[in-house]
Design an enzyme around this catalytic site. Structure first.
Site, PDB file in Angstrom:
ATOM      1  N   GLU A  80      -2.381   7.717  -3.962  1.00 24.68           N
ATOM      2  CA  GLU A  80      -2.770   7.276  -5.305  1.00 24.68           C
ATOM      3  C   GLU A  80      -4.280   7.457  -5.524  1.00 24.68           C
ATOM      4  OE1 GLU A  80      -1.493   3.065  -4.728  1.00 24.68           O
ATOM      5  OE2 GLU A  80      -3.551   2.592  -5.284  1.00 24.68           O
ATOM      6  N   HIS A 110      -1.132   0.082  -9.563  1.00 21.19           N
ATOM      7  CA  HIS A 110      -1.844  -0.777  -8.594  1.00 21.19           C
ATOM      8  C   HIS A 110      -2.545  -1.943  -9.321  1.00 21.19           C
ATOM      9  CE1 HIS A 110      -3.828  -0.693  -4.360  1.00 21.19           C
ATOM     10  NE2 HIS A 110      -3.737  -1.937  -4.820  1.00 21.19           N
ATOM     11  N   ARG A 148       0.856  -1.179   0.000  1.00 16.73           N
ATOM     12  CA  ARG A 148       0.000   0.000   0.000  1.00 16.73           C
ATOM     13  C   ARG A 148       0.893   1.230   0.000  1.00 16.73           C
ATOM     14  NH1 ARG A 148      -3.822  -2.378  -1.368  1.00 16.73           N
ATOM     15  NH2 ARG A 148      -5.892  -2.533  -0.442  1.00 16.73           N
TER      16      ARG A 148
END
Ligand code: DGY
Length: 328
Positions: free
Chosen positions: A268, A286, A239
């Site tokens: 993000e 991601h 993360r």
């Protein structure tokens, strides 16, 4: 009457069809990102929500939603959900563990190898028309085989990554909140438990797979980067926020470490613009769990949790068992 649910983001059509067999579904196939106010408004009168990690569920929101019973998240990570607040409001929450372990581990290796062997950097150079002759020192990178892999966060995904290192004849060291049992360590290519300091000092390649929480915020900052080998690579699959991105940019610029591969970023989908000016970082949006089969499995898993919860059964991946117990 069927219970009403909201699907916060666009999702596979067959998942919407499945949900529609059980619920009155308000979907979002236009994939609008809801503000907290819009989310609160959309969730009025809903008993369930099928969500991704892009929506935040905290006390402020939950106190506006007395009818909400279940938050089914399509992700294994759930740092966007305040689970204690869910329990306080008697709302169940679930995630999608296990179905993505192997796909995410595959991607961890793709990112590690692209980073250590400078694959995207050299491809950009080739595409830009710079390749006129072979040279002995063109894009020299770091070997994977025979090197030491350091995994921080040795959960199921970390173990799947470590296991794959057998084929590369690597030594595996790991750091985790608690030590694995002997069987798990054997599975993870005979991984050895070490302190974070020892791991940073000894690993040739450091892979981060730990969950985000206030305790893991900036697990890797300036001091940790300074402790790593100057030839080391760092891969973050976990993360944003686990790495201090500004400190990483400084380290990549100063070549305190050789290179980084990042699938996740602080704030993000926004990210620090200075990453774009660096050659020694591989950037992906991601996508570690993004294989066709795995994303479908994750969506199916989240739907199964939601269907179970709103039909009075214990959701298979319930995060707050206390809410279930207090029902019984
Ligand atoms: C996960 O499952 O946590 C992935 O990072 C997607 O959010």
């Amino acid at each position: 009457m069927k219970p009403a649910i909201l699907v916060t983001r666009a999702v596979f059509p067959e998942i919407l069809q499945l949900l529609a067999q059980h619920f009155e579904v308000e979907s979002n196939q236009d994939d609008v990102i809801f503000s907290p106010q819009e989310l609160a408004a959309k969730l009025q009168g809903k008993q369930g929500v099928f969500t991704t990690a892009s929506a935040r569920f905290n006390s402020d929101l939950l106190r506006q939603l007395p009818e909400l019973k279940m938050i089914a998240q399509m992700a294994v990570g759930y740092d966007n959900i305040d689970v204690a607040a869910c329990s306080a409001h008697a709302v169940m929450a679930s995630n999608t563990p296990d179905v993505l372990n192997e796909t995410t581990a595959d991607f961890g290796w793709a990112l590690l190898m692209a980073t250590a062997r400078r694959i995207t950097e050299s491809e950009h150079w080739l595409r830009a028309g710079h390749w006129h002759k072979w040279s002995y020192n063109g894009f020299l990178g770091a070997d994977i085989h025979g090197s030491t892999l350091g995994v921080i966060g040795m959960g199921r995904i970390g173990q799947a990554i470590a296991r794959r290192s057998m084929g590369f004849n690597m030594r595996v060291i790991y750091h985790n909140r608690s030590r694995l049992n002997a069987e798990q360590e054997a599975y993870a290519n005979n991984a050895s438990y070490v302190s974070k300091e020892d791991l940073l000092r000894s690993a040739d390649h450091v892979v981060l797979v730990l969950p985000y929480s206030t305790a893991s915020h900036h697990t890797i900052g300036a001091a940790e980067l300074a402790a790593m080998k100057p030839t080391a690579t760092l891969v973050n699959l976990a993360r944003g926020g686990i790495v201090d991105d500004a400190a990483l940019i400084a380290a990549l610029r100063a070549k305190t470490i050789a290179a980084a591969g990042l699938d996740v970023f602080e704030n993000e989908p926004k990210f620090h613009p200075d990453f774009l000016g660096l050659n020694n970082v591989v950037l992906t949006p991601h996508i570690a769990s993004a294989s066709e089969a795995t994303r479908r499995a994750m969506a199916g898993c989240a739907a199964a949790n939601l269907i179970a919860a709103l039909s009075g059964q214990r959701p298979p991946n319930l995060l707050n068992q206390d809410v279930w117990k207090s029902k019984g």
